[in-house]
Scaffold this motif. Structure first.
Motif, mmCIF file in Angstrom:
data_model
loop_
_atom_site.group_PDB
_atom_site.id
_atom_site.type_symbol
_atom_site.label_atom_id
_atom_site.label_comp_id
_atom_site.label_asym_id
_atom_site.label_seq_id
_atom_site.Cartn_x
_atom_site.Cartn_y
_atom_site.Cartn_z
ATOM 1 N N SER A 1 0.851 -1.270 -0.142
ATOM 2 C CA SER A 1 -0.002 0.025 0.081
ATOM 3 C C SER A 1 0.837 1.305 -0.128
ATOM 4 O O SER A 1 0.246 2.288 -0.192
ATOM 5 C CB SER A 1 -0.801 -0.056 1.182
ATOM 6 O OG SER A 1 -1.959 -0.994 1.177
ATOM 7 N N ALA B 1 -8.285 -0.230 1.368
ATOM 8 C CA ALA B 1 -7.712 -1.411 2.009
ATOM 9 C C ALA B 1 -6.638 -1.394 2.997
ATOM 10 O O ALA B 1 -6.627 -2.113 3.999
ATOM 11 C CB ALA B 1 -6.936 -2.402 0.662
ATOM 12 N N ILE C 1 -8.591 -0.680 6.428
ATOM 13 C CA ILE C 1 -9.143 -1.758 6.803
ATOM 14 C C ILE C 1 -8.053 -2.482 7.445
ATOM 15 O O ILE C 1 -8.382 -3.244 8.566
ATOM 16 C CB ILE C 1 -10.035 -2.835 5.768
ATOM 17 C CG1 ILE C 1 -10.993 -2.037 5.191
ATOM 18 C CG2 ILE C 1 -10.160 -4.048 6.142
ATOM 19 C CD1 ILE C 1 -11.719 -2.689 4.009
ATOM 20 N N GLY C 2 -6.887 -2.823 6.724
ATOM 21 C CA GLY C 2 -5.702 -3.376 7.240
ATOM 22 C C GLY C 2 -5.392 -2.940 8.726
ATOM 23 O O GLY C 2 -5.097 -3.661 9.758
ATOM 24 N N VAL D 1 -3.445 -11.676 4.890
ATOM 25 C CA VAL D 1 -4.964 -11.025 4.643
ATOM 26 C C VAL D 1 -4.774 -9.533 4.260
ATOM 27 O O VAL D 1 -5.432 -9.162 3.280
ATOM 28 C CB VAL D 1 -5.212 -10.838 6.212
ATOM 29 C CG1 VAL D 1 -6.715 -9.672 6.232
ATOM 30 C CG2 VAL D 1 -5.970 -12.273 6.754
ATOM 31 N N MET D 2 -3.895 -8.855 4.505
ATOM 32 C CA MET D 2 -3.319 -7.489 3.990
ATOM 33 C C MET D 2 -3.083 -7.568 2.584
ATOM 34 O O MET D 2 -3.524 -6.657 1.822
ATOM 35 C CB MET D 2 -2.268 -6.808 4.919
ATOM 36 C CG MET D 2 -2.092 -5.321 4.252
ATOM 37 S SD MET D 2 -3.616 -4.208 4.863
ATOM 38 C CE MET D 2 -3.603 -3.380 3.361
ATOM 39 N N LEU E 1 -6.388 -8.099 0.743
ATOM 40 C CA LEU E 1 -7.067 -6.719 0.696
ATOM 41 C C LEU E 1 -6.665 -5.801 -0.535
ATOM 42 O O LEU E 1 -7.458 -5.161 -0.872
ATOM 43 C CB LEU E 1 -6.945 -6.173 2.269
ATOM 44 C CG LEU E 1 -7.859 -6.707 3.327
ATOM 45 C CD1 LEU E 1 -7.569 -6.244 4.590
ATOM 46 C CD2 LEU E 1 -9.483 -6.443 2.815
ATOM 47 N N ASP E 2 -5.361 -5.760 -0.529
ATOM 48 C CA ASP E 2 -4.801 -4.542 -1.084
ATOM 49 C C ASP E 2 -4.946 -5.129 -2.781
ATOM 50 O O ASP E 2 -5.217 -4.246 -3.461
ATOM 51 C CB ASP E 2 -3.207 -4.631 -0.841
ATOM 52 C CG ASP E 2 -2.512 -3.182 -1.368
ATOM 53 O OD1 ASP E 2 -2.565 -3.188 -2.623
ATOM 54 O OD2 ASP E 2 -2.539 -2.221 -0.693
ATOM 55 N N LEU F 1 -8.690 -4.996 -3.734
ATOM 56 C CA LEU F 1 -9.432 -3.603 -3.499
ATOM 57 C C LEU F 1 -8.371 -2.558 -4.413
ATOM 58 O O LEU F 1 -9.155 -1.755 -4.834
ATOM 59 C CB LEU F 1 -9.623 -3.023 -2.174
ATOM 60 C CG LEU F 1 -10.479 -3.986 -1.235
ATOM 61 C CD1 LEU F 1 -10.634 -3.393 -0.010
ATOM 62 C CD2 LEU F 1 -11.881 -4.280 -2.124
#
Length: 271
Positions: free
Chosen positions: A61, A160, A163-164, A262-263, A266-267, A270
């Motif tokens: 990110s 993302a 959220i992370g 998980v991260m 998400l990245d 999204l």
């Protein structure tokens, strides 16, 4: 969520996102209303998970988009990345050296930073607050970057990241409130101090967004700076704190990898 946030300007987006991350910190601190203590193995695993999230967020990110932006803006990508990344780490080192704070599980005389006569509870809150400065800054910079119109910065990627950061804030809130409760502090005050450690995130988020919007040329540096600051927190504090008990190391390592996964999902999904 994406369409909802797009109706706001980047600074408001950053504020809403960091209010969410603060709220998750409060949720973690709220565990104190349910139990007086959390199993040590579970707490270590949650801290390991948080470390994995922050490592993944730092690259997917922040650092990678920062390098892409530097290239698009005609900068030397590797030089921009190194300056920003190391600058973030050095900033956190200076803050760590100056700000009085105490990590959970340590005696009061083992506090770090400038020596003060502040209460143990204040020092514990400041330790987690120190974690939350780069996290709020990272979210703010990510939303501010979207306004630059560069392909490597997307609203989905910023969401993302928020959220992370929110996910890994849950154990951080508990890491303040639960030790205070065990030491005899009232439930309400333990919760208040636990959630207070996340109050800095909206402030840092808004300042980060405003900064990169006003100074577009430093955007790649700011992203890499936030990445370096987060990696410093992970290596200097989260990983050592999660692995203090040798019997928990294997489980904590798997939890760290799970957090990273998980991260990353998400990245990629999204962003």
């Amino acid at each position: 969520m994406t369409s909802y946030l797009q109706q706001f300007d980047p600074v408001t987006q950053a504020l809403l996102a960091t209010l969410f991350t603060w709220g998750v910190t409060a949720a973690g601190a709220g565990l104190v209303f349910l139990t007086r203590t959390v199993n040590a193995k579970l707490m270590d695993s949650m801290l390991g998970f948080a470390a994995g999230v922050m490592i993944a967020a730092s690259f997917w990110s922040l650092l990678a988009p920062g390098i892409d932006m530097a290239e698009q803006m005609g900068q030397i990508p590797w030089l921009t990345a190194v300056i920003g990344f190391m600058g973030g780490g050095l900033f956190m080192r200076l803050t760590d050296r100056l700000l009085p704070h105490l990590h959970p599980g340590f005696a009061t005389d083992q506090s770090e930073g400038i020596k003060t006569s502040w209460q143990r509870s204040t020092l514990l809150v400041l330790a987690i607050t120190l974690h939350n400065i780069p996290e709020g800054l990272a979210v703010g910079v990510a939303f501010g970057a979207v306004s630059a119109g560069l392909s490597s910065a997307t609203i989905g990627g910023a969401i993302a990241l928020a959220i992370g950061i929110g996910l890994q804030n849950f154990p951080e809130g508990a890491a303040v409130s639960m030790p205070l409760r065990r030491e005899g502090m009232g439930t309400g005050k333990s919760f208040f101090l636990g959630q207070a450690s996340g109050m800095v995130e909206p402030v840092a988020g808004v300042l980060g967004a405003l900064f990169v919007i006003q100074m577009r040329g430093v955007l790649p540096y700011a992203l890499c700076f936030a990445a370096g600051a987060m990696i410093f927190v992970v290596v200097e504090e989260l990983i050592p704190e999660s692995q203090r008990v040798p019997a928990h190391i294997d489980l904590v390592t798997i939890a760290t990898m799970a957090g990273f996964s998980v991260m990353m999902i998400l990245d990629v999904a999204l962003g």
